[in-house]
Write an enzyme that holds these catalytic residues in place. Structure first.
Site, PDB file in Angstrom:
ATOM      1  N   PRO A   1       0.823  -1.209   0.000  1.00 13.62           N
ATOM      2  CA  PRO A   1       0.000   0.000   0.000  1.00 13.62           C
ATOM      3  C   PRO A   1       0.859   1.262   0.000  1.00 13.62           C
ATOM      4  CG  PRO A   1       0.051  -0.950   2.192  1.00 13.62           C
ATOM      5  CD  PRO A   1       0.849  -1.865   1.302  1.00 13.62           C
ATOM      6  N   CYS A   2       0.344   2.297  -0.619  1.00 11.61           N
ATOM      7  CA  CYS A   2       0.963   3.622  -0.591  1.00 11.61           C
ATOM      8  C   CYS A   2      -0.189   4.623  -0.629  1.00 11.61           C
ATOM      9  CB  CYS A   2       1.938   3.804  -1.753  1.00 11.61           C
ATOM     10  SG  CYS A   2       1.148   3.957  -3.364  1.00 11.61           S
ATOM     11  N   GLY A   3       0.040   5.808  -1.123  1.00 12.17           N
ATOM     12  CA  GLY A   3      -1.038   6.784  -1.190  1.00 12.17           C
ATOM     13  C   GLY A   3      -2.104   6.405  -2.203  1.00 12.17           C
TER      14      GLY A   3
ATOM     15  N   MET B   1      -2.253  -0.990  -3.317  1.00 12.62           N
ATOM     16  CA  MET B   1      -3.486  -0.307  -2.930  1.00 12.62           C
ATOM     17  C   MET B   1      -3.150   1.100  -2.467  1.00 12.62           C
ATOM     18  SD  MET B   1      -5.120  -3.323  -0.596  1.00 12.62           S
ATOM     19  CE  MET B   1      -6.828  -2.941  -0.906  1.00 12.62           C
TER      20      MET B   1
ATOM     21  N   GLU C   1      -3.927   3.949   0.247  1.00 12.10           N
ATOM     22  CA  GLU C   1      -4.526   4.298   1.539  1.00 12.10           C
ATOM     23  C   GLU C   1      -5.372   5.568   1.431  1.00 12.10           C
ATOM     24  OE1 GLU C   1      -2.941   5.581   5.935  1.00 12.10           O
ATOM     25  OE2 GLU C   1      -2.022   3.810   5.021  1.00 12.10           O
TER      26      GLU C   1
END
Length: 151
Positions: free
Chosen positions: A64-66, A106, A108
């Site tokens: 996950p990241c932004g 994904m 966040e």
């Protein structure tokens, strides 16, 4: 199953939630960071996850990241990785069933934790179909990886 996870600074909260889910489901988790709370560059963390997947050190990877977008682009530079960005259950299931995706990214900032965990559950639960037409397409991707590797 052994699963590598990582994130950048914008995905750390979601990474923690995903790690909790994976451990609760009995998966072995290889957390590749980061450990601090400062801003980091996602390539520094996504490539180790992708390399663990491509090298067979783990079965799957989650990052996950932004937004989830940049890490998918980066991870797909690693031969053997089929990374997808999914924010819904249908896409998650399709990516595993039809494309045998081995890495999930994904955002966040895009999806809430509850929905993200449902996507992860669906992605992990869906087996690859092995249907000839899907395998033929994956084989063509692998051939393109070999063809373009030296350029």
């Amino acid at each position: 199953m052994k699963i590598a996870i990582g994130s950048d600074h914008a995905g750390m909260n979601l990474r923690a939630a995903i790690r909790g889910l994976l451990e609760a489901q009995g998966h072995e988790v290889l957390d590749l960071g980061p450990t601090g709370d400062g801003a980091v560059d996602y390539p520094d963390y996504v490539f180790p996850v992708a390399e663990a997947v491509a090298g067979g050190k783990v079965d799957l990877g989650i990052f996950p990241c932004g937004s989830g977008l940049g890490p998918a682009i980066a991870a797909n530079k690693v031969p053997g990785v089929r990374a997808v960005t999914c924010h819904d259950v249908f896409s998650a299931r399709s990516s595993r069933r039809d494309n045998n995706a081995n890495m999930l990214t994904m955002g966040e900032r895009v999806i809430g934790v509850g929905s993200a965990l449902e996507v992860v559950k669906a992605w992990l639960a869906e087996p690859y179909s092995g249907v000839d037409r899907h395998q033929r397409r994956i084989d063509k991707i692998h051939e393109a990886e070999r063809r373009y590797r030296c350029q």
